[in-house]
Design an enzyme around this catalytic site. Structure first.
Site, PDB file in Angstrom:
ATOM      1  N   ASP A  69       3.717  -8.029 -11.224  1.00  0.00           N
ATOM      2  CA  ASP A  69       3.057  -7.247 -10.182  1.00  0.00           C
ATOM      3  C   ASP A  69       1.687  -6.847 -10.716  1.00  0.00           C
ATOM      4  OD1 ASP A  69       2.646  -5.809  -7.852  1.00  0.00           O
ATOM      5  OD2 ASP A  69       3.611  -4.005  -8.618  1.00  0.00           O
ATOM      6  N   ASP A  70       0.631  -7.288 -10.057  1.00  0.00           N
ATOM      7  CA  ASP A  70      -0.731  -7.001 -10.527  1.00  0.00           C
ATOM      8  C   ASP A  70      -0.907  -7.336 -12.016  1.00  0.00           C
ATOM      9  OD1 ASP A  70      -1.722  -6.110  -8.089  1.00  0.00           O
ATOM     10  OD2 ASP A  70      -0.978  -4.086  -8.410  1.00  0.00           O
ATOM     11  N   HIS A 109       6.627  -4.340   1.017  1.00  0.00           N
ATOM     12  CA  HIS A 109       6.725  -3.427  -0.124  1.00  0.00           C
ATOM     13  C   HIS A 109       7.382  -2.137   0.376  1.00  0.00           C
ATOM     14  CE1 HIS A 109       3.769  -6.024  -2.061  1.00  0.00           C
ATOM     15  NE2 HIS A 109       3.841  -5.306  -3.165  1.00  0.00           N
ATOM     16  N   GLU A 162       9.471   1.366  -3.539  1.00  0.00           N
ATOM     17  CA  GLU A 162       8.930   1.307  -4.899  1.00  0.00           C
ATOM     18  C   GLU A 162       8.765   2.735  -5.413  1.00  0.00           C
ATOM     19  OE1 GLU A 162       5.096  -0.408  -7.414  1.00  0.00           O
ATOM     20  OE2 GLU A 162       4.995  -0.319  -5.234  1.00  0.00           O
ATOM     21  N   GLY A 221       0.800  -1.218   0.000  1.00  0.00           N
ATOM     22  CA  GLY A 221       0.000   0.000   0.000  1.00  0.00           C
ATOM     23  C   GLY A 221       0.835   1.270   0.000  1.00  0.00           C
TER      24      GLY A 221
END
Length: 290
Positions: A226-227, A144, A147, A115
């Protein structure tokens, strides 16, 4: 109330995910998701404007585990899951670590934090408490960080949350002391070049991507999607990008996959078996080079 069809959909998505990875040539995968985002019961708030039903976060994990397990049998690969805490919902995090503990022998291998990186754990102690419990309970940890956020988020992930792997981590290179420290610690970075361009996390020119610096310095990192549903991407796309724009070679891809296997959250024996499978597939005799 939620229909049985919704429960079947969660299980089917997990099953079909394994099918997709098998078609991509993957032999072992760790997939991460937030159980609370798929739940419509025992969760506050209920996401996606769903009506309240009877699918709890615990039930979501059960269904995903079933789907992954059935996918393993059908497609001949190994699949495990990582449960995500969400930075904007610190009140979910203790639930997540308890689910990790409950299902640690049934497919769940680690906890993650995903997030908005501007929401640090100093302001949201629920995440820190969950990760402290994860450490006490010997639950593996990834975060995460770095990023789109600054190196300080990576430092927090390592020093406060005791992360064993870093999701993305591109901006770590902006803090040379931290970068050198993590290289020396052999920290594993889960890197996603295609995603990093689409999200604006990095320079859109792939020839200037931070992953090149990580490669030159012999860092411990892997290539990941990623996604993929959102970005309509495949693992092959990430490989093609690094080969075409960054000069990655087949030998480098072998090294990255060995890194990924060594840094996986599998138990020791299963990890050893995975490594031996890769060594055999790659025809590696001198394993010390990797």
């Amino acid at each position: 109330l939620v229909s049985e069809g919704d429960k079947k959909a969660i299980k089917r998505i997990a099953y079909e995910f394994v099918e997709t990875k098998a078609k991509e040539g993957v032999v072992y995968v760790e997939v991460r998701y937030s159980p609370h985002l798929l739940a419509n019961c025992n969760v506050e708030p209920i996401s996606w404007n769903q009506r309240e039903g009877d699918v709890t976060p615990d039930k979501v994990v059960q269904l995903v585990n079933q789907g992954l397990s059935e996918g393993e049998k059908a497609f001949g690969i190994k699949a495990r899951s990582i449960l995500c805490c969400m930075r904007h919902m610190p009140n979910w995090s203790m639930d997540i670590v308890e689910l990790c503990k409950k299902y640690r022998n049934d497919g769940v291998v680690a906890i993650d934090l995903a997030g908005d990186e501007s929401l640090n754990c100093e302001a949201f102690p629920g995440h820190r408490k969950a990760y402290e419990e994860a450490v006490r309970s010997c639950i593996h940890r990834t975060v995460h960080a770095g990023e789109v956020g600054p190196p300080s988020v990576v430092r927090e992930a390592v020093e406060v949350l005791k992360a064993e792997r870093i999701g993305h981590g591109y901006h770590t290179v902006e803090d040379l002391d931290l970068y050198k420290q993590l290289l020396e610690q052999n920290m594993h970075f889960e890197m996603c070049p295609v995603s990093s361009k689409l999200t604006g996390a990095c320079n859109p020119d792939f020839t200037k991507h931070p992953i090149i610096r990580f490669r030159e310095d012999g860092a411990n990192f892997s290539l990941n999607t990623d996604d993929p549903l959102i970005f309509n991407s495949t693992l092959d796309m990430d490989y093609q990008v690094t080969k075409q724009y960054m000069g990655f070679t087949e030998k480098e891809f072998m090294r990255l996959n060995i890194n990924a296997a060594k840094s996986s959250f599998l138990p020791h024996k299963e990890k050893k078996d995975l490594l031996n499978r890769l060594y055999e597939s790659y025809g590696m005799v001198d394993k010390s080079r990797f």
